[in-house]
Design a protein around this motif. Structure first.
Motif, mmCIF file in Angstrom:
data_model
loop_
_atom_site.group_PDB
_atom_site.id
_atom_site.type_symbol
_atom_site.label_atom_id
_atom_site.label_comp_id
_atom_site.label_asym_id
_atom_site.label_seq_id
_atom_site.Cartn_x
_atom_site.Cartn_y
_atom_site.Cartn_z
ATOM 1 N N SER A 123 45.148 2.113 95.343
ATOM 2 C CA SER A 123 45.151 3.183 94.354
ATOM 3 C C SER A 123 44.150 4.265 94.736
ATOM 4 C CB SER A 123 44.847 2.643 92.961
ATOM 5 O OG SER A 123 43.555 2.099 92.907
ATOM 6 N N LEU A 124 44.416 5.450 94.229
ATOM 7 C CA LEU A 124 43.568 6.618 94.439
ATOM 8 C C LEU A 124 43.198 7.114 93.054
ATOM 9 C CD1 LEU A 124 42.544 8.553 96.679
ATOM 10 C CD2 LEU A 124 44.654 9.816 96.415
ATOM 11 N N TYR A 125 41.901 7.275 92.785
ATOM 12 C CA TYR A 125 41.473 7.607 91.431
ATOM 13 C C TYR A 125 40.151 8.352 91.438
ATOM 14 C CZ TYR A 125 38.766 3.369 92.273
ATOM 15 O OH TYR A 125 37.935 2.431 92.832
ATOM 16 N N PHE A 126 39.809 8.890 90.276
ATOM 17 C CA PHE A 126 38.506 9.525 90.070
ATOM 18 C C PHE A 126 37.661 8.586 89.234
ATOM 19 C CE2 PHE A 126 40.920 13.367 91.047
ATOM 20 C CZ PHE A 126 40.028 14.008 91.892
ATOM 21 N N SER A 127 36.468 8.303 89.704
ATOM 22 C CA SER A 127 35.522 7.484 88.961
ATOM 23 C C SER A 127 34.284 8.331 88.729
ATOM 24 C CB SER A 127 35.183 6.224 89.753
ATOM 25 O OG SER A 127 34.257 5.439 89.057
ATOM 26 N N ASP A 128 34.035 8.697 87.484
ATOM 27 C CA ASP A 128 32.927 9.573 87.120
ATOM 28 C C ASP A 128 32.921 10.867 87.933
ATOM 29 O OD1 ASP A 128 32.088 7.759 85.204
ATOM 30 O OD2 ASP A 128 30.734 6.729 86.573
ATOM 31 N N GLY A 129 34.103 11.434 88.134
ATOM 32 C CA GLY A 129 34.234 12.724 88.799
ATOM 33 C C GLY A 129 34.306 12.666 90.314
ATOM 34 N N ARG A 130 34.215 11.492 90.899
ATOM 35 C CA ARG A 130 34.266 11.363 92.361
ATOM 36 C C ARG A 130 35.567 10.671 92.781
ATOM 37 N NH1 ARG A 130 29.520 13.318 93.963
ATOM 38 N NH2 ARG A 130 27.645 12.682 92.881
ATOM 39 N N ALA A 131 36.191 11.205 93.837
ATOM 40 C CA ALA A 131 37.445 10.635 94.327
ATOM 41 C C ALA A 131 37.163 9.317 95.053
ATOM 42 C CB ALA A 131 38.140 11.603 95.267
ATOM 43 N N LYS A 132 37.891 8.285 94.670
ATOM 44 C CA LYS A 132 37.728 6.960 95.264
ATOM 45 C C LYS A 132 39.099 6.421 95.640
ATOM 46 C CE LYS A 132 33.329 6.519 93.940
ATOM 47 N NZ LYS A 132 32.220 6.316 94.827
ATOM 48 N N VAL A 133 39.091 5.492 96.593
ATOM 49 C CA VAL A 133 40.318 4.799 96.958
ATOM 50 C C VAL A 133 40.015 3.302 96.960
ATOM 51 C CG1 VAL A 133 39.923 4.948 99.467
ATOM 52 C CG2 VAL A 133 42.226 4.711 98.608
ATOM 53 N N GLU A 134 40.948 2.523 96.411
ATOM 54 C CA GLU A 134 40.809 1.069 96.420
ATOM 55 C C GLU A 134 41.595 0.544 97.611
ATOM 56 O OE1 GLU A 134 41.311 -2.772 93.473
ATOM 57 O OE2 GLU A 134 42.597 -1.034 93.171
ATOM 58 N N LEU A 135 40.878 -0.053 98.563
ATOM 59 C CA LEU A 135 41.497 -0.603 99.765
ATOM 60 C C LEU A 135 41.652 -2.099 99.616
ATOM 61 C CD1 LEU A 135 39.565 1.124 102.672
ATOM 62 C CD2 LEU A 135 41.893 1.548 101.971
ATOM 63 N N ALA A 136 42.686 -2.642 100.222
ATOM 64 C CA ALA A 136 42.901 -4.081 100.215
ATOM 65 C C ALA A 136 43.028 -4.581 101.640
ATOM 66 C CB ALA A 136 44.163 -4.425 99.439
ATOM 67 N N VAL A 137 42.374 -5.698 101.912
ATOM 68 C CA VAL A 137 42.609 -6.418 103.159
ATOM 69 C C VAL A 137 43.821 -7.277 102.862
ATOM 70 C CG1 VAL A 137 41.712 -8.076 104.804
ATOM 71 C CG2 VAL A 137 40.173 -6.434 103.748
ATOM 72 N N ALA A 138 44.935 -7.009 103.539
ATOM 73 C CA ALA A 138 46.199 -7.641 103.185
ATOM 74 C C ALA A 138 46.897 -8.238 104.402
ATOM 75 C CB ALA A 138 47.099 -6.617 102.523
ATOM 76 N N LYS A 139 47.723 -9.230 104.122
ATOM 77 C CA LYS A 139 48.526 -9.873 105.154
ATOM 78 C C LYS A 139 49.985 -9.633 104.785
ATOM 79 C CE LYS A 139 48.383 -14.149 107.707
ATOM 80 N NZ LYS A 139 47.181 -14.237 108.481
ATOM 81 N N GLY A 140 50.787 -9.218 105.746
ATOM 82 C CA GLY A 140 52.190 -8.909 105.485
ATOM 83 C C GLY A 140 52.974 -10.127 105.062
ATOM 84 N N LYS A 141 53.854 -9.939 104.065
ATOM 85 C CA LYS A 141 54.712 -11.031 103.603
ATOM 86 C C LYS A 141 55.980 -11.064 104.442
ATOM 87 C CE LYS A 141 53.684 -11.200 98.644
ATOM 88 N NZ LYS A 141 54.276 -10.972 97.311
ATOM 89 N N LYS A 142 56.505 -12.242 104.613
ATOM 90 C CA LYS A 142 57.813 -12.403 105.244
ATOM 91 C C LYS A 142 58.877 -12.137 104.178
ATOM 92 C CE LYS A 142 56.284 -14.241 109.168
ATOM 93 N NZ LYS A 142 55.462 -13.276 109.808
ATOM 94 N N GLU A 143 60.110 -11.942 104.622
ATOM 95 C CA GLU A 143 61.197 -11.623 103.688
ATOM 96 C C GLU A 143 61.408 -12.743 102.674
ATOM 97 O OE1 GLU A 143 63.543 -8.976 102.065
ATOM 98 O OE2 GLU A 143 62.532 -8.563 103.942
ATOM 99 N N TYR A 144 61.331 -14.000 103.125
ATOM 100 C CA TYR A 144 61.545 -15.106 102.187
ATOM 101 C C TYR A 144 60.405 -15.218 101.174
ATOM 102 C CZ TYR A 144 58.571 -17.641 105.517
ATOM 103 O OH TYR A 144 57.546 -18.027 106.346
ATOM 104 N N ASP A 145 59.183 -14.808 101.555
ATOM 105 C CA ASP A 145 58.068 -14.791 100.599
ATOM 106 C C ASP A 145 58.326 -13.766 99.495
ATOM 107 O OD1 ASP A 145 56.623 -16.727 101.937
ATOM 108 O OD2 ASP A 145 55.495 -15.264 103.137
#
Length: 158
Positions: free
Chosen positions: A110-132
């Motif tokens: 997500s991309l958002y403003f927190s107390d007037g400052r632009a922030k981005v929430e990053l995730a360390v993620a692992k790709g899912k397979k189609e069956y998942d």
């Protein structure tokens, strides 16, 4: 003029939650130009193809679309450009170590403003397979049906 308070979400990446298994999250600041900030305050951005990476000890956000500002002139920014992420050195090292393990990637949630400052929430993620993905969809559908059955059962009992 008083400082902005609170949390205002500009854009979310719902597809990321479907395509990836989220392992860890981190909040990062963004280095933006003036017209980018104005465009974000107008609520215009897309995180769909966005990703982050670590290069030479610096974190970068790439392929995030922030459209040009309508009232901007020659000072307007390119809509898809690399943007530097503001993180502490130990956070960057931690993210780089996790991504270098293999199979992991940095995805903006997500991309958002927190107390007037632009922030981005990053995730360390692992790709899912189609069956998942199909399995997760099936679980969500089963849960929804069970809740619906419970509601109708409760209404009948009243």
């Amino acid at each position: 003029m008083p400082r902005e308070q609170g949390h205002k979400v500009v854009a979310q990446n719902r597809k990321a939650r479907h395509d990836y298994t989220i392992e860890d999250r981190v909040e990062a600041g963004l280095v933006l130009t003036g017209t980018e900030v104005k465009s974000l305050r107008a609520g215009r951005a897309s995180l769909v193809d966005g990703y982050a990476y670590v290069d030479a000890g610096e974190a970068w956000l790439d392929a995030v679309h922030i459209p040009e500002y309508g009232q901007g002139t020659w000072t307007n920014h390119p809509p898809r450009r690399k943007r530097k992420l503001l993180l502490h050195k130990h956070e960057i090292e931690k993210l780089a170590a996790k991504v270098s393990q293999g199979g992991y990637t940095l995805v903006p949630l997500s991309l958002y403003f927190s107390d007037g400052r632009a922030k981005v929430e990053l995730a360390v993620a692992k790709g899912k397979k189609e069956y998942d993905k199909r399995h997760a969809l099936r679980e969500r559908q089963d849960k929804r049906e069970a809740e619906r059955a419970m509601r109708t059962r409760n209404r009948m009992g009243e």
